[in-house]
Design an enzyme around this catalytic site. Structure first.
Site, short mmCIF file in Angstrom:
data_model
loop_
_atom_site.label_atom_id
_atom_site.label_comp_id
_atom_site.label_asym_id
_atom_site.label_seq_id
_atom_site.Cartn_x
_atom_site.Cartn_y
_atom_site.Cartn_z
N TYR A 316 0.84 -1.14 0.08
CA TYR A 316 0.12 -0.12 -0.23
C TYR A 316 0.83 1.30 -0.04
O TYR A 316 0.27 2.24 0.18
CB TYR A 316 -1.00 0.07 1.24
CG TYR A 316 -2.28 -1.02 1.15
CD1 TYR A 316 -1.80 -2.17 1.07
CD2 TYR A 316 -3.24 -0.36 1.21
CE1 TYR A 316 -2.91 -3.09 0.84
CE2 TYR A 316 -4.41 -1.33 1.25
CZ TYR A 316 -4.29 -2.81 1.03
OH TYR A 316 -5.04 -3.55 1.02
N LYS A 367 2.16 -15.47 3.65
CA LYS A 367 2.33 -16.45 2.55
C LYS A 367 3.75 -16.89 2.39
O LYS A 367 4.26 -16.55 1.27
CB LYS A 367 1.67 -15.80 1.51
CG LYS A 367 1.44 -16.96 0.23
CD LYS A 367 0.40 -18.07 0.71
CE LYS A 367 0.32 -19.21 -0.45
NZ LYS A 367 -0.06 -20.12 -0.02
N ASP A 400 -3.92 -18.42 2.86
CA ASP A 400 -5.38 -19.11 2.11
C ASP A 400 -5.83 -20.15 3.24
O ASP A 400 -7.11 -20.22 3.22
CB ASP A 400 -4.81 -19.76 1.25
CG ASP A 400 -3.39 -20.54 1.17
OD1 ASP A 400 -2.81 -20.47 2.29
OD2 ASP A 400 -2.88 -21.30 0.20
N ASP A 424 -6.23 -6.47 5.16
CA ASP A 424 -7.42 -5.81 4.65
C ASP A 424 -8.38 -6.53 4.46
O ASP A 424 -9.65 -6.53 4.63
CB ASP A 424 -6.90 -4.93 3.49
CG ASP A 424 -7.84 -4.00 3.16
OD1 ASP A 424 -8.98 -3.92 3.48
OD2 ASP A 424 -7.56 -3.28 1.95
N ASP A 428 -12.03 -8.20 7.12
CA ASP A 428 -13.45 -8.17 6.53
C ASP A 428 -14.11 -9.53 6.79
O ASP A 428 -15.29 -9.70 7.11
CB ASP A 428 -13.37 -7.65 5.14
CG ASP A 428 -13.14 -6.13 4.98
OD1 ASP A 428 -13.17 -5.39 5.97
OD2 ASP A 428 -13.48 -5.67 3.75
#
Length: 530
Positions: A316, A367, A400, A424, A428
Site C-alpha cells: 500500500y 504466505k 489461504d 485488509d 473483513d
C-alpha cells in the site's frame, strides 16, 4: 492500547530500598503489594535491587549502564524507597541512579496525586474534604538538564549560569498527558452515509462523556468529496498538521463518492493522514455480540478476534510503476515494502495487547511459502518478539489456510497479526462471520500519538439520505475512541448500548429492526443519560 504494553495480570517489579528509611518503608510497601496481588489473583514478581549509598561507597559505582538497560527492558516498573546519605554530600549516587534512570527511560511525567484522605491531617483550619489535586510536572527538561556552567569558579568574581531547556515536544507531551479526563475529537462526516452515522456517533459520545463527567470537545471538520469537487483540494498540509497537533483523535464516517472515480480525495485524506501521523496499527476487533447475526450454522458465542494489520507498509506504499501503459505490452509492477522496524512494531503491539487483555494466543498470517523474502522477515521478527512472551501461545498460518479456518473455526483465534494486504482482506472476513460490516469498527493508531477511528462499511451512496444506515459500527468507533483515551468505563457503557440495541431490536432494517438511523441514536443517548 498503550505505548508500552503490560503483561496483563502478570508483572515484574524491581524493589529498590535505597538509603535511610527507604529500606524500611519499601519492605512494608512490598508486603502490601504482594498481599494485594494474592487477593486479586495477580502474578507479580518482586526482585530486590541494591542501589544505594552503601553500594556506591563500597564499590565506587552507583549503577551501571547495563543495569539501567536491564531495569527498563526486563521490568514493568520499579518501587524506590528513598535516596540520600550524608556520606555522599555531592549526591553523586542520586544523580547516577535517579536522574540517570529518568533520562535513560525518558520518564517525562512526574505524577503527583494530592488527595485529602483524612481532613484532620490537613494543617488548614477548615479543609475541604473533597480536595483532590493531581500535579503533572515535566520531568526531563527545564532547569534540571544540567545545562550551563561556572566561570571563575571559587573566586569572588564567580558567575554561574543554569539554563532552562524547554522544547515543543517536551511541553506538548506533558500538557497532553495532563488532560486526563479531557480530550479534543475531530468529527469528520465524509461521504455517503458517513455524515448520518457520524452524527449518531457524536451524540452517543457526548452522552457518554456527560454520564462519566468527561470534558470532551467535538469539532466538525469538512473533509469530503463535496469539498474536493467544490474547492479542488481534499485536505491541506496545514490541516493535517493541525489535526494531529491539536486533537487527541478523529472520528471519521466514511469516504467514497462515485463522482470521484479515481478516489483522489480518499488518498489525500485517509492515506495522507495514515502516513503523516504514522498510524501503523490498523486495529480491527471482531467480536460475536449476538450469535444469531453470524452467517455460520453453529457459531461459537465466545468468538472474539482482534486483528492487528500493519498499516503503513506492504503493497500500500505506492511503490512500483507501469511500463508501456495502455498497450498490449503493458507491464505493471506493485512492490511490497516490509522493514524490520515496521514489522517489529506491529508484531510487538499485537503481543502487548494480548498480554494486557489476557488473551492466550497470537497468530501470524503470511504466505511465506510463496512470498519468501517478506515471509522470512515476518517469521524472524515474530519469533524474536514472541520469545519475550512465553506464556502466550504462538502459531503461524498461511493466508489461504487462514481464510478457510476463519469460516471453519473462528473461535480458535484471539489475536491475529499480519501484513497490510492480508489484514485488509481477513479482517473483513472476520467481521462478516461475527455479524457483518454493519457492526465493524476500526482504528488507525499510532499508540500514544494520534488515532483515527472509522466504521468499516464504507460510504454506501446508494442508501445515503434514506435514514436506514446502520450506525452501530460508527458507535463501535466511539467505544474504541474512549478506550484509546483510557476512558474505559465510558467505553464499556457504549459497548453495552450496542448489544442492548440489537437485543431489544431498536435497530435498522438490516439487523431486523424498524428504527431509522436517527431513532437508534436517540434511543442510545437516552439510555446513556438515564
Amino acid at each position: 492500547m498503550s505505548d508500552r504494553g503490560s503483561r496483563g495480570r502478570q508483572a515484574r517489579i524491581a524493589v529498590i530500598g535505597g538509603d535511610g528509611i527507604g529500606p524500611e518503608v519499601t519492605a512494608v510497601a512490598a508486603d502490601v503489594l504482594a498481599a494485594a496481588a494474592h487477593r486479586h489473583g495477580l502474578d507479580l514478581t518482586l526482585d530486590r535491587w541494591d542501589l544505594s549509598a552503601d553500594r556506591y561507597l563500597r564499590d565506587g559505582v552507583a549503577i551501571t549502564d547495563a543495569e539501567r538497560d536491564r531495569l527498563v527492558r526486563d521490568y514493568d516498573a520499579a518501587l524506590l524507597g528513598a535516596l540520600g546519605d550524608p556520606r555522599v554530600p555531592d549526591h553523586a549516587h542520586i544523580r547516577d541512579i535517579l536522574l540517570g534512570l529518568r533520562f535513560h527511560a525518558d520518564l517525562y511525567v512526574n505524577f503527583r496525586p494530592c488527595k485529602l484522605l483524612i481532613p484532620a491531617l490537613s494543617p488548614l483550619r477548615d479543609p475541604d474534604p473533597t480536595t483532590d489535586i493531581v500535579f503533572f510536572r515535566e520531568n526531563t527538561e527545564g532547569l534540571y538538564t544540567g545545562l550551563g556552567g561556572r566561570f571563575k569558579a571559587g573566586t569572588t568574581e564567580e558567575v554561574a549560569v543554569q539554563e532552562s531547556l524547554n522544547t515543543y515536544r517536551g511541553v506538548e507531551r506533558i500538557v497532553r498527558g495532563s488532560r486526563g479526563r479531557q480530550a479534543r475529537i475531530a468529527v469528520i462526516g465524509g461521504d455517503g452515509i458517513g455524515p448520518e452515522v457520524t452524527a449518531v456517533a457524536a451524540d452517543v459520545l457526548a452522552a457518554a462523556a456527560h454520564r462519566h463527567g468527561l470534558d470532551l470537545t467535538l469539532d466538525r471538520w469538512d473533509l469530503s468529496a463535496d469539498r474536493y469537487l467544490r474547492d479542488g483540494v481534499a485536505i491541506t498540509d496545514a490541516e493535517r498538521d493541525r489535526l494531529v497537533r491539536d486533537y487527541d483523535a478523529a472520528l471519521l464516517g466514511a469516504l467514497g463518492d462515485p463522482r470521484v472515480p479515481d478516489h483522489a480525495h480518499i488518498r489525500d485524506i485517509l492515506l495522507g493522514l495514515r502516513f503523516h501521523a504514522d498510524l501503523y496499527v490498523n486495529f480491527r476487533p471482531c467480536k460475536l455480540l449476538i450469535p444469531a447475526l453470524s452467517p455460520l450454522r453453529d457459531p461459537d458465542p465466545t468468538t472474539d478476534i482482534v486483528f492487528f494489520r500493519e498499516n503503513t507498509e506492504g503493497l500500500y506504499t505506492g511503490l512500483g510503476g507501469r511500463f508501456k501503459a495502455g498497450t498490449t505490452e503493458e507491464v505493471a509492477v506493485q512492490e511490497s515494502l516490509n522493514t524490520y522496524r515496521g514489522v517489529e512494531r506491529i508484531v510487538r503491539a499485537a503481543f502487548e495487547h494480548a498480554a494486557a487483555t489476557g488473551r492466550g494466543r497470537v497468530t501470524l498470517v503470511d504466505k511465506a511459502n510463496a512470498l519468501v523474502h517478506e515471509g522470512a522477515l515476518w517469521r524472524r521478527v515474530f519469533a524474536e518478539v514472541g520469545a519475550a512472551f512465553p506464556d502466550i501461545a504462538q502459531d503461524a498460518m498461511y493466508v489461504d489456510a487462514m481464510a478457510m479456518d476463519l469460516v471453519r473455526r473462528p473461535q480458535r483465534y484471539e489475536v491475529v497479526v499480519t501484513s497490510n494486504l492480508f489484514g485488509d482482506i481477513l479482517s473483513d472476513l472476520g467481521a462478516q462471520v461475527t455479524g457483518g460490516l454493519g457492526l465493524a469498527p476500526s482504528g488507525n493508531i499510532n499508540p500514544g500519538v494520534w488515532a483515527l477511528f472509522e466504521p468499516v462499511h464504507g460510504s454506501a451512496p446508494d442508501i445515503a439520505g434514506q435514514g436506514i444506515a446502520n450506525p452501530l459500527a460508527a458507535v463501535g468507533c466511539v467505544a474504541l475512541t474512549l478506550g484509546y483515551l483510557e476512558m474505559d468505563a465510558a467505553a464499556a457503557d457504549v459497548e453495552e448500548c450496542i448489544v442492548a440495541s440489537i437485543r431489544e431490536r431498536v435497530s435498522t432494517p438490516d439487523l431486523g429492526g424498524s428504527a431509522t438511523t436517527r431513532e437508534v441514536g436517540e434511543w442510545m443517548t437516552a439510555r446513556l443519560r438515564d
